[in-house]
Design a protein around this motif. Structure first.
Motif, mmCIF file in Angstrom:
data_model
loop_
_atom_site.group_PDB
_atom_site.id
_atom_site.type_symbol
_atom_site.label_atom_id
_atom_site.label_comp_id
_atom_site.label_asym_id
_atom_site.label_seq_id
_atom_site.Cartn_x
_atom_site.Cartn_y
_atom_site.Cartn_z
ATOM 1 N N ASP A 63 12.587 -2.133 1.134
ATOM 2 C CA ASP A 63 13.310 -0.930 0.728
ATOM 3 C C ASP A 63 14.591 -1.281 -0.018
ATOM 4 O O ASP A 63 14.961 -0.618 -0.999
ATOM 5 C CB ASP A 63 13.606 -0.057 1.943
ATOM 6 N N VAL A 64 15.303 -2.319 0.433
ATOM 7 C CA VAL A 64 16.494 -2.758 -0.297
ATOM 8 C C VAL A 64 16.096 -3.232 -1.684
ATOM 9 O O VAL A 64 16.755 -2.915 -2.684
ATOM 10 C CB VAL A 64 17.238 -3.864 0.476
ATOM 11 N N LEU A 65 15.003 -3.998 -1.777
ATOM 12 C CA LEU A 65 14.506 -4.452 -3.077
ATOM 13 C C LEU A 65 14.222 -3.267 -3.996
ATOM 14 O O LEU A 65 14.678 -3.233 -5.148
ATOM 15 C CB LEU A 65 13.236 -5.274 -2.882
ATOM 16 N N GLY A 66 13.471 -2.299 -3.494
ATOM 17 C CA GLY A 66 13.051 -1.179 -4.322
ATOM 18 C C GLY A 66 14.183 -0.257 -4.718
ATOM 19 O O GLY A 66 14.295 0.143 -5.886
ATOM 20 N N TYR A 67 15.058 0.074 -3.762
ATOM 21 C CA TYR A 67 16.124 1.023 -4.077
ATOM 22 C C TYR A 67 17.217 0.399 -4.940
ATOM 23 O O TYR A 67 17.820 1.092 -5.767
ATOM 24 C CB TYR A 67 16.703 1.609 -2.790
ATOM 25 N N PRO A 115 4.797 -5.724 -4.134
ATOM 26 C CA PRO A 115 5.012 -5.541 -2.704
ATOM 27 C C PRO A 115 5.085 -4.083 -2.268
ATOM 28 O O PRO A 115 4.957 -3.778 -1.088
ATOM 29 C CB PRO A 115 6.336 -6.258 -2.449
ATOM 30 N N TYR A 116 5.325 -3.175 -3.201
ATOM 31 C CA TYR A 116 5.248 -1.739 -2.906
ATOM 32 C C TYR A 116 4.723 -1.037 -4.147
ATOM 33 O O TYR A 116 4.813 -1.552 -5.269
ATOM 34 C CB TYR A 116 6.612 -1.169 -2.487
ATOM 35 N N LYS A 117 4.140 0.116 -3.946
ATOM 36 C CA LYS A 117 3.594 0.877 -5.078
ATOM 37 C C LYS A 117 4.736 1.335 -5.988
ATOM 38 O O LYS A 117 5.623 2.069 -5.563
ATOM 39 C CB LYS A 117 2.808 2.091 -4.573
ATOM 40 N N GLY A 118 4.700 0.893 -7.214
ATOM 41 C CA GLY A 118 5.743 1.255 -8.167
ATOM 42 C C GLY A 118 6.675 0.121 -8.530
ATOM 43 O O GLY A 118 7.563 0.288 -9.371
ATOM 44 N N PHE A 119 6.496 -1.054 -7.917
ATOM 45 C CA PHE A 119 7.410 -2.174 -8.177
ATOM 46 C C PHE A 119 7.366 -2.598 -9.640
ATOM 47 O O PHE A 119 8.411 -2.761 -10.292
ATOM 48 C CB PHE A 119 7.044 -3.353 -7.277
ATOM 49 N N ARG A 120 6.149 -2.798 -10.185
ATOM 50 C CA ARG A 120 6.018 -3.191 -11.596
ATOM 51 C C ARG A 120 6.636 -2.127 -12.506
ATOM 52 O O ARG A 120 7.362 -2.440 -13.457
ATOM 53 C CB ARG A 120 4.542 -3.382 -11.949
ATOM 54 N N LYS A 155 0.809 -1.214 0.000
ATOM 55 C CA LYS A 155 0.000 0.000 0.000
ATOM 56 C C LYS A 155 0.843 1.266 0.000
ATOM 57 O O LYS A 155 0.316 2.367 -0.117
ATOM 58 C CB LYS A 155 -0.927 0.002 1.216
ATOM 59 N N LEU A 156 2.165 1.122 0.143
ATOM 60 C CA LEU A 156 3.057 2.272 0.252
ATOM 61 C C LEU A 156 4.080 2.275 -0.869
ATOM 62 O O LEU A 156 4.488 1.218 -1.365
ATOM 63 C CB LEU A 156 3.785 2.258 1.602
ATOM 64 N N GLY A 157 4.518 3.472 -1.242
ATOM 65 C CA GLY A 157 5.674 3.597 -2.109
ATOM 66 C C GLY A 157 6.935 3.618 -1.268
ATOM 67 O O GLY A 157 6.889 3.545 -0.039
ATOM 68 N N LEU A 158 8.076 3.737 -1.925
ATOM 69 C CA LEU A 158 9.345 3.798 -1.202
ATOM 70 C C LEU A 158 9.504 5.156 -0.523
ATOM 71 O O LEU A 158 9.151 6.192 -1.101
ATOM 72 C CB LEU A 158 10.504 3.578 -2.178
ATOM 73 N N PRO A 159 10.047 5.183 0.702
ATOM 74 C CA PRO A 159 10.406 4.034 1.542
ATOM 75 C C PRO A 159 9.176 3.463 2.239
ATOM 76 O O PRO A 159 8.275 4.197 2.623
ATOM 77 C CB PRO A 159 11.385 4.633 2.542
ATOM 78 N N THR A 160 9.189 2.163 2.432
ATOM 79 C CA THR A 160 8.037 1.494 3.021
ATOM 80 C C THR A 160 8.165 1.289 4.523
ATOM 81 O O THR A 160 7.180 1.021 5.195
ATOM 82 C CB THR A 160 7.851 0.115 2.378
ATOM 83 N N GLY A 161 9.397 1.371 5.036
ATOM 84 C CA GLY A 161 9.632 1.068 6.444
ATOM 85 C C GLY A 161 10.020 -0.381 6.669
ATOM 86 O O GLY A 161 10.415 -0.752 7.771
ATOM 87 N N SER A 162 9.914 -1.204 5.641
ATOM 88 C CA SER A 162 10.357 -2.598 5.700
ATOM 89 C C SER A 162 11.736 -2.689 5.065
ATOM 90 O O SER A 162 11.914 -2.327 3.899
ATOM 91 C CB SER A 162 9.377 -3.500 4.951
ATOM 92 N N SER A 163 12.717 -3.165 5.806
ATOM 93 C CA SER A 163 14.094 -3.197 5.295
ATOM 94 C C SER A 163 14.242 -4.029 4.034
ATOM 95 O O SER A 163 14.829 -3.554 3.048
ATOM 96 C CB SER A 163 15.045 -3.682 6.391
ATOM 97 N N PRO A 164 13.730 -5.279 3.994
ATOM 98 C CA PRO A 164 13.869 -6.052 2.752
ATOM 99 C C PRO A 164 13.192 -5.375 1.564
ATOM 100 O O PRO A 164 13.741 -5.355 0.454
ATOM 101 C CB PRO A 164 13.195 -7.387 3.093
#
Length: 490
Positions: free
Chosen positions: A308-312, A384-389, A297-306
């Motif tokens: 955020d590492v995935l997204g960034y 898993p986060y808004k913008g992943f696709r 439901k959130l974009g980066l940063p999500t507050g979840s370490s895995p």
């Protein structure tokens, strides 16, 4: 207050300070000097009266006699006097101002309630002095590196982050010896503690990013620094090392800042193959840790370490692959993008994209069609986060840019319709349509085989929405897999 301490302070110094300021108390004198020192002419005038030397003598010999208020006012004056005034900066070195400031900092560190504001002002004074040149920088470095810097870096306050980073950056800039020390084990320990502090309290100025830019991007020491921030120091409450299958919040924060730096310096930094492959490795590891069963439901940063590492790391791969295109380096298996592709980047991204549930618009189109029951969406992964696709599509699009081999590989792996499917708006992936169009353009440009593959698609079992029709496309359900796909409606 000033009258109580006046008898403990040297009369000769006070008399000169009072005469120059036309005051009768130290509090008033410091206030007058503070106002004068705000301008270049005022600082030059005070330099001609040796006010900085008088203040250093006062602090050095009578630190214990100064109240906290007087000490802070004195430090502010030293800081102001050393702001771009060469005479004062030189005097600061000649009168052992660095050693005196170190004594003050040590005294502050041993007070029951640490005054982080006072520490900040003292560091700002040193930072101003460091701007004067090599002699000043070396004097600071010798007395502070590494132990004193490490102690200061462990103060968990935003007040210390900016001036400390300014000092470190200025001292290494243009000096290969100090840079090597900063990038060594002791130096990286200092920077890792600064990163840990910044991850907790944040930072205000650009010095932290400038420092990380040199260490992580220019000198490619991100792997070592990333490993260090996973280990909490002994004086923190969690003296532990993260497990091999985990990411710490500090690591996620570090990767987010390096991602920002890379994006900002896209046109003026050259990323090494080793750096790029390390980022790919982190992305691959993170993709194995993330739970894809729930839609983020959130974009980066999500507050979840895995997450955020995935997204960034994914956005860093996007920017890395964009660099070769910007610089006109196409179809080179030895460039950075070529190395990433030969390490399985395209396969990894296409597989992730296939495993995701369709974009929102296509899901809605399916729900309107008579065959909506054919697709087993429960088996499909969620973004898993808004913008992943969108980020996956962006990386693929950049890899495709003027690379015939990648165009052909996408076709051979059955990815043409998969990528066409991304040319739609999606509430969970802002700008997916724009990145999708960019990707499809790069997929078809100058490639007759890919264009022919689309023209030969058979249309059957289709469902539609006006938005998809406007793109000249149509959704159809694959009768074998039950998965939706987009085809042209011409």
């Amino acid at each position: 207050m000033d009258k109580n301490v006046g008898s403990s302070l040297p009369k000769d110094i006070l008399d000169r300070l009072f005469a120059y300021s036309k005051s009768t108390s130290l509090v008033d004198a410091l206030e007058v000097f503070a106002k004068i020192s705000r301008t270049a002419d005022g600082r030059a005038d005070l330099a001609s009266k040796s006010v900085l030397a008088l203040m250093l003598d006062l602090i050095q010999g009578h630190l214990g006699c100064l109240t906290s208020e007087l000490l802070v006012s004195s430090l502010k004056l030293l800081r102001n006097l050393c702001a771009g005034e060469v005479v004062n900066q030189d005097t600061f070195i000649e009168k052992n101002g660095v050693g005196i400031t170190l004594t003050v900092l040590r005294a502050l560190m041993h007070t029951p309630a640490l005054d982080c504001g006072a520490v900040r002002i003292a560091l700002q004074a040193l930072a101003n002095v460091s701007l004067a040149g090599e002699r000043h920088q070396q004097t600071i470095w010798v007395q502070f590196f590494p132990n004193e810097f490490l102690t200061l870096a462990r103060i968990r306050s935003q007040d210390t982050v900016d001036p400390l980073c300014m000092i470190l950056y200025t001292c290494q800039d243009g000096n290969p010896v100090r840079l090597a020390e900063l990038c060594g084990d002791h130096g990286l320990s200092v920077v890792s503690e600064i990163a840990r502090t910044a991850s907790i309290v944040g930072f205000r100025e650009e010095w932290f990013k400038l420092l990380l830019s040199v260490i992580c991007v220019d000198k490619a020491h991100l792997p070592s620094l990333f490993a260090k921030v996973a280990v909490a120091p002994a004086d923190d409450s969690k003296d532990v090392q993260m497990g091999c299958d985990e990411f710490s919040s500090e690591q996620a924060f570090l990767i987010s800042i390096v991602s920002e730096i890379l994006n900002e310096r896209l046109n003026d930094v050259t990323v090494s193959n080793e750096f790029a492959l390390y980022i790919l490795g982190l992305f691959r590891k993170a993709s194995g840790l993330v739970d894809f069963s729930e839609r983020g439901k959130l974009g980066l940063p999500t507050g979840s370490s895995p997450l955020d590492v995935l997204g960034y790391t994914l956005t860093m791969l996007r920017d890395i692959c964009a660099q070769d295109g910007v610089r006109g380096s196409m179809e080179n298996a030895q460039d950075t993008t070529g190395k990433l592709l030969s390490s399985g980047l395209l396969d990894l991204l296409l597989n992730l994209l296939r495993e995701l549930e369709p974009p929102t618009m296509i899901r809605k189109a399916i729900s309107q069609g008579q065959h909506q029951g054919n697709a087993d969406s429960k088996q499909l992964k969620q973004c898993p986060y808004k913008g992943f696709r969108r980020d996956i599509v962006a990386v693929i699009g950049n890899c495709l840019y003027q690379r015939r081999s990648v165009q052909d590989e996408v076709r051979c792996k059955g990815g043409v319709t998969l990528l066409m499917q991304q040319c739609v708006t999606d509430e969970d992936n802002p700008y997916l349509r724009e990145w999708g169009i960019w990707t499809v353009r790069n997929l078809f440009e100058g490639n007759a085989e890919n264009q022919q593959a689309v023209a030969e698609l058979e249309l059957q079992g289709t469902v539609n929405t006006p938005e998809i029709a406007e793109l000249g496309l149509r959704v159809e359900l694959d009768q074998k897999t039950g998965r939706p796909k987009l085809v042209n409606s011409a």
